[in-house]
Design a protein around this motif. Structure first.
Motif, mmCIF file in Angstrom:
data_model
loop_
_atom_site.group_PDB
_atom_site.id
_atom_site.type_symbol
_atom_site.label_atom_id
_atom_site.label_comp_id
_atom_site.label_asym_id
_atom_site.label_seq_id
_atom_site.Cartn_x
_atom_site.Cartn_y
_atom_site.Cartn_z
ATOM 1 N N ARG A 1 58.896 25.143 36.454
ATOM 2 C CA ARG A 1 59.119 25.805 37.750
ATOM 3 C C ARG A 1 57.977 26.757 38.095
ATOM 4 O O ARG A 1 57.496 26.786 39.228
ATOM 5 N N ALA A 2 57.565 27.556 37.131
ATOM 6 C CA ALA A 2 56.488 28.521 37.368
ATOM 7 C C ALA A 2 55.186 27.809 37.717
ATOM 8 O O ALA A 2 54.454 28.239 38.612
ATOM 9 N N ILE A 3 54.896 26.714 37.028
ATOM 10 C CA ILE A 3 53.667 25.952 37.300
ATOM 11 C C ILE A 3 53.736 25.338 38.689
ATOM 12 O O ILE A 3 52.785 25.413 39.469
ATOM 13 N N THR A 4 54.863 24.741 39.018
ATOM 14 C CA THR A 4 55.030 24.120 40.332
ATOM 15 C C THR A 4 54.874 25.159 41.436
ATOM 16 O O THR A 4 54.199 24.907 42.446
ATOM 17 N N ASP A 5 55.463 26.326 41.253
ATOM 18 C CA ASP A 5 55.360 27.385 42.261
ATOM 19 C C ASP A 5 53.919 27.844 42.442
ATOM 20 O O ASP A 5 53.473 28.075 43.573
ATOM 21 N N ALA A 6 53.179 27.971 41.354
ATOM 22 C CA ALA A 6 51.798 28.463 41.432
ATOM 23 C C ALA A 6 50.813 27.381 41.859
ATOM 24 O O ALA A 6 49.815 27.675 42.512
ATOM 25 N N ALA A 7 51.090 26.138 41.492
ATOM 26 C CA ALA A 7 50.102 25.071 41.683
ATOM 27 C C ALA A 7 50.174 24.402 43.039
ATOM 28 O O ALA A 7 49.186 23.825 43.500
ATOM 29 N N GLY A 8 51.334 24.433 43.650
ATOM 30 C CA GLY A 8 51.453 23.781 44.948
ATOM 31 C C GLY A 8 51.173 22.299 44.889
ATOM 32 O O GLY A 8 51.655 21.593 44.011
ATOM 33 N N ASP B 1 40.856 18.321 39.693
ATOM 34 C CA ASP B 1 41.981 19.198 40.008
ATOM 35 C C ASP B 1 42.373 20.074 38.819
ATOM 36 O O ASP B 1 43.011 21.108 39.004
ATOM 37 N N GLY B 2 42.018 19.680 37.596
ATOM 38 C CA GLY B 2 42.348 20.471 36.410
ATOM 39 C C GLY B 2 41.774 21.880 36.451
ATOM 40 O O GLY B 2 42.518 22.857 36.273
ATOM 41 N N PRO B 3 40.464 22.034 36.685
ATOM 42 C CA PRO B 3 39.913 23.385 36.779
ATOM 43 C C PRO B 3 40.503 24.200 37.928
ATOM 44 O O PRO B 3 40.698 25.414 37.798
ATOM 45 N N ARG B 4 40.811 23.560 39.044
ATOM 46 C CA ARG B 4 41.451 24.284 40.153
ATOM 47 C C ARG B 4 42.848 24.747 39.766
ATOM 48 O O ARG B 4 43.275 25.849 40.107
ATOM 49 N N LEU B 5 43.564 23.910 39.025
ATOM 50 C CA LEU B 5 44.875 24.295 38.525
ATOM 51 C C LEU B 5 44.754 25.494 37.581
ATOM 52 O O LEU B 5 45.552 26.428 37.658
ATOM 53 N N ALA B 6 43.740 25.477 36.732
ATOM 54 C CA ALA B 6 43.518 26.593 35.805
ATOM 55 C C ALA B 6 43.336 27.906 36.562
ATOM 56 O O ALA B 6 43.872 28.942 36.154
ATOM 57 N N GLU B 7 42.599 27.863 37.658
ATOM 58 C CA GLU B 7 42.408 29.076 38.472
ATOM 59 C C GLU B 7 43.735 29.585 39.023
ATOM 60 O O GLU B 7 43.996 30.786 39.018
ATOM 61 N N ARG B 8 44.571 28.673 39.484
ATOM 62 C CA ARG B 8 45.855 29.074 40.062
ATOM 63 C C ARG B 8 46.825 29.611 39.010
ATOM 64 O O ARG B 8 47.705 30.412 39.325
ATOM 65 N N LEU B 9 46.682 29.143 37.767
ATOM 66 C CA LEU B 9 47.610 29.560 36.714
ATOM 67 C C LEU B 9 47.119 30.760 35.905
ATOM 68 O O LEU B 9 47.883 31.317 35.122
#
Length: 186
Positions: free
Chosen positions: A28-35, A69-77
Protein backbone atom coordinates in the motif's frame (compact mmCIF):
# COMPACT_ATOMS: atom_id res chain seq x y z
CA UNK A 1 9.07 -12.22 15.18
CA UNK A 2 10.12 -8.69 14.49
CA UNK A 3 11.26 -7.89 10.97
CA UNK A 4 14.86 -6.98 10.34
CA UNK A 5 18.30 -8.48 9.97
CA UNK A 6 21.75 -6.88 9.95
CA UNK A 7 23.41 -6.93 6.51
CA UNK A 8 25.59 -9.94 5.84
CA UNK A 9 24.17 -12.19 8.56
CA UNK A 10 21.96 -15.25 8.36
CA UNK A 11 19.18 -15.85 10.83
CA UNK A 12 16.23 -18.00 9.82
CA UNK A 13 12.89 -18.02 11.57
CA UNK A 14 9.79 -20.15 11.18
CA UNK A 15 7.02 -18.89 8.95
CA UNK A 16 5.03 -16.08 10.54
CA UNK A 17 1.50 -15.18 9.37
CA UNK A 18 2.36 -11.53 10.12
CA UNK A 19 4.70 -11.51 7.11
CA UNK A 20 1.73 -11.37 4.74
CA UNK A 21 0.31 -8.40 6.68
CA UNK A 22 3.73 -6.71 6.54
CA UNK A 23 3.75 -7.24 2.78
CA UNK A 24 0.26 -5.72 2.40
CA UNK A 25 1.28 -2.63 4.39
CA UNK A 26 4.42 -2.20 2.30
CA UNK A 27 2.47 -2.75 -0.92
CA UNK A 28 0.00 0.00 0.00
CA UNK A 29 2.74 2.46 0.94
CA UNK A 30 4.64 1.76 -2.30
CA UNK A 31 1.51 2.11 -4.42
CA UNK A 32 0.63 5.40 -2.72
CA UNK A 33 4.13 6.83 -3.24
CA UNK A 34 4.81 5.41 -6.70
CA UNK A 35 1.64 6.27 -8.53
CA UNK A 36 1.65 5.25 -12.18
CA UNK A 37 5.19 3.80 -12.15
CA UNK A 38 4.05 0.51 -10.61
CA UNK A 39 2.06 -2.01 -12.62
CA UNK A 40 2.05 -4.86 -10.10
CA UNK A 41 3.62 -5.85 -6.77
CA UNK A 42 4.24 -9.45 -5.69
CA UNK A 43 5.43 -10.93 -2.41
CA UNK A 44 8.39 -13.21 -3.20
CA UNK A 45 11.08 -15.02 -1.28
CA UNK A 46 10.56 -17.41 1.59
CA UNK A 47 8.43 -15.00 3.63
CA UNK A 48 5.83 -15.43 0.86
CA UNK A 49 5.62 -19.21 1.25
CA UNK A 50 3.54 -20.67 4.06
CA UNK A 51 5.61 -23.31 5.84
CA UNK A 52 8.98 -21.96 4.77
CA UNK A 53 11.71 -20.69 7.04
CA UNK A 54 13.11 -17.31 6.14
CA UNK A 55 15.30 -14.41 7.01
CA UNK A 56 12.86 -11.90 8.56
CA UNK A 57 13.01 -9.59 5.53
CA UNK A 58 10.04 -8.98 3.22
CA UNK A 59 10.96 -9.33 -0.48
CA UNK A 60 8.83 -7.34 -2.90
CA UNK A 61 8.92 -7.80 -6.65
CA UNK A 62 7.72 -4.56 -8.21
CA UNK A 63 6.77 -4.62 -11.86
CA UNK A 64 7.42 -1.44 -13.80
CA UNK A 65 7.02 -0.69 -17.51
CA UNK A 66 10.72 -0.26 -18.30
CA UNK A 67 14.07 -0.54 -16.49
CA UNK A 68 14.38 3.27 -16.51
CA UNK A 69 11.38 3.41 -14.19
CA UNK A 70 13.37 1.69 -11.40
CA UNK A 71 15.55 4.71 -10.57
CA UNK A 72 12.50 7.00 -10.73
CA UNK A 73 10.71 4.68 -8.32
CA UNK A 74 13.72 4.84 -6.00
CA UNK A 75 13.45 8.64 -5.92
CA UNK A 76 9.77 8.46 -5.01
CA UNK A 77 10.38 5.90 -2.25
CA UNK A 78 13.40 7.61 -0.65
CA UNK A 79 11.19 9.67 1.72
CA UNK A 80 9.66 6.38 2.95
CA UNK A 81 13.11 5.13 3.95
CA UNK A 82 14.06 3.06 0.90
CA UNK A 83 17.70 3.24 -0.20
CA UNK A 84 18.69 2.40 -3.77
CA UNK A 85 21.61 0.03 -4.36
CA UNK A 86 21.30 0.38 -8.14
CA UNK A 87 21.29 -2.79 -10.22
CA UNK A 88 23.36 -4.68 -7.60
CA UNK A 89 24.75 -7.09 -10.16
CA UNK A 90 21.56 -7.77 -12.11
CA UNK A 91 21.10 -5.64 -15.25
CA UNK A 92 17.67 -4.08 -15.56
CA UNK A 93 16.85 -4.35 -11.86
CA UNK A 94 16.83 -1.55 -9.31
CA UNK A 95 17.31 -2.93 -5.81
CA UNK A 96 16.12 -0.95 -2.82
CA UNK A 97 16.47 -1.80 0.86
CA UNK A 98 14.62 -0.39 3.81
CA UNK A 99 15.68 -0.19 7.41
CA UNK A 100 18.76 -0.75 9.51
CA UNK A 101 18.60 -3.60 10.24
CA UNK A 102 17.08 -4.35 6.84
CA UNK A 103 13.35 -5.11 6.90
CA UNK A 104 12.50 -4.99 3.17
CA UNK A 105 14.14 -5.76 -0.17
CA UNK A 106 12.41 -4.23 -3.18
CA UNK A 107 13.30 -5.47 -6.66
CA UNK A 108 11.99 -3.10 -9.35
CA UNK A 109 12.07 -4.73 -12.80
CA UNK A 110 10.29 -4.58 -16.13
CA UNK A 111 7.17 -6.67 -15.60
CA UNK A 112 7.93 -8.53 -18.84
CA UNK A 113 11.50 -9.36 -17.84
CA UNK A 114 12.98 -12.79 -17.32
CA UNK A 115 13.86 -11.73 -13.74
CA UNK A 116 10.16 -11.21 -13.02
CA UNK A 117 9.22 -14.55 -14.59
CA UNK A 118 11.88 -16.66 -12.89
CA UNK A 119 11.08 -15.29 -9.43
CA UNK A 120 7.37 -15.96 -9.88
CA UNK A 121 8.01 -19.49 -11.20
CA UNK A 122 10.27 -20.35 -8.26
CA UNK A 123 7.88 -18.99 -5.63
CA UNK A 124 4.87 -20.69 -7.15
CA UNK A 125 6.70 -24.02 -7.58
CA UNK A 126 7.50 -24.11 -3.86
CA UNK A 127 3.95 -23.12 -2.95
CA UNK A 128 2.60 -26.05 -5.02
CA UNK A 129 5.11 -28.74 -4.04
CA UNK A 130 5.32 -29.54 -0.30
CA UNK A 131 8.13 -32.05 -0.87
CA UNK A 132 10.30 -29.50 -2.67
CA UNK A 133 9.53 -26.97 0.05
CA UNK A 134 10.55 -29.46 2.77
CA UNK A 135 13.87 -30.10 0.97
CA UNK A 136 14.44 -26.35 0.62
CA UNK A 137 13.74 -25.77 4.32
CA UNK A 138 16.21 -28.50 5.31
CA UNK A 139 18.86 -27.14 2.91
CA UNK A 140 18.43 -23.63 4.30
CA UNK A 141 18.76 -24.90 7.87
CA UNK A 142 21.97 -26.71 7.06
CA UNK A 143 23.42 -23.73 5.19
CA UNK A 144 22.46 -21.36 8.02
CA UNK A 145 24.26 -23.61 10.51
CA UNK A 146 27.38 -23.65 8.35
CA UNK A 147 27.39 -20.02 7.20
CA UNK A 148 25.69 -17.95 9.92
CA UNK A 149 28.09 -15.03 9.38
CA UNK A 150 28.62 -15.43 5.63
CA UNK A 151 25.48 -14.51 3.70
CA UNK A 152 27.23 -14.87 0.33
CA UNK A 153 28.22 -18.51 0.98
CA UNK A 154 24.78 -19.29 2.45
CA UNK A 155 23.17 -17.88 -0.68
CA UNK A 156 25.56 -19.63 -3.06
CA UNK A 157 24.72 -22.93 -1.38
CA UNK A 158 21.12 -22.61 -2.57
CA UNK A 159 22.01 -22.24 -6.27
CA UNK A 160 21.87 -25.89 -7.36
CA UNK A 161 18.54 -26.39 -5.62
CA UNK A 162 17.05 -23.27 -7.22
CA UNK A 163 18.24 -24.38 -10.66
CA UNK A 164 16.70 -27.84 -10.14
CA UNK A 165 13.32 -26.40 -9.09
CA UNK A 166 13.30 -24.07 -12.10
CA UNK A 167 14.27 -26.91 -14.44
CA UNK A 168 11.53 -29.16 -12.98
CA UNK A 169 9.03 -26.32 -13.47
CA UNK A 170 9.99 -26.12 -17.14
CA UNK A 171 11.61 -22.72 -16.73
CA UNK A 172 13.53 -21.59 -19.80
CA UNK A 173 15.47 -19.04 -17.72
CA UNK A 174 17.63 -21.45 -15.73
CA UNK A 175 20.60 -19.10 -16.08
CA UNK A 176 18.67 -16.54 -14.06
CA UNK A 177 18.69 -18.77 -10.98
CA UNK A 178 21.52 -16.46 -9.98
CA UNK A 179 18.96 -13.65 -9.98
CA UNK A 180 17.03 -15.38 -7.23
CA UNK A 181 20.23 -16.25 -5.39
CA UNK A 182 21.72 -12.75 -5.68
CA UNK A 183 18.44 -11.21 -4.62
CA UNK A 184 19.01 -12.59 -1.13
CA UNK A 185 22.74 -11.93 -1.02
CA UNK A 186 22.55 -8.76 1.10
Amino acid sequence: MTLGLPKGTVLLTDYDDAWQQDFVRAERAITDAAGDLVLRIEHIGSTAIDGAIAKPIIDLLVGVRAPDDGPRLAERLAPAGYESLGEFGIPGRTLLTKGDPVTHHLHAVDIESAFWQVNMIFRDALRRDPDALARYVELKRELARRFADDRARYTEGKSAFIRAVLRDAGCAYEGLADGIRRASDL
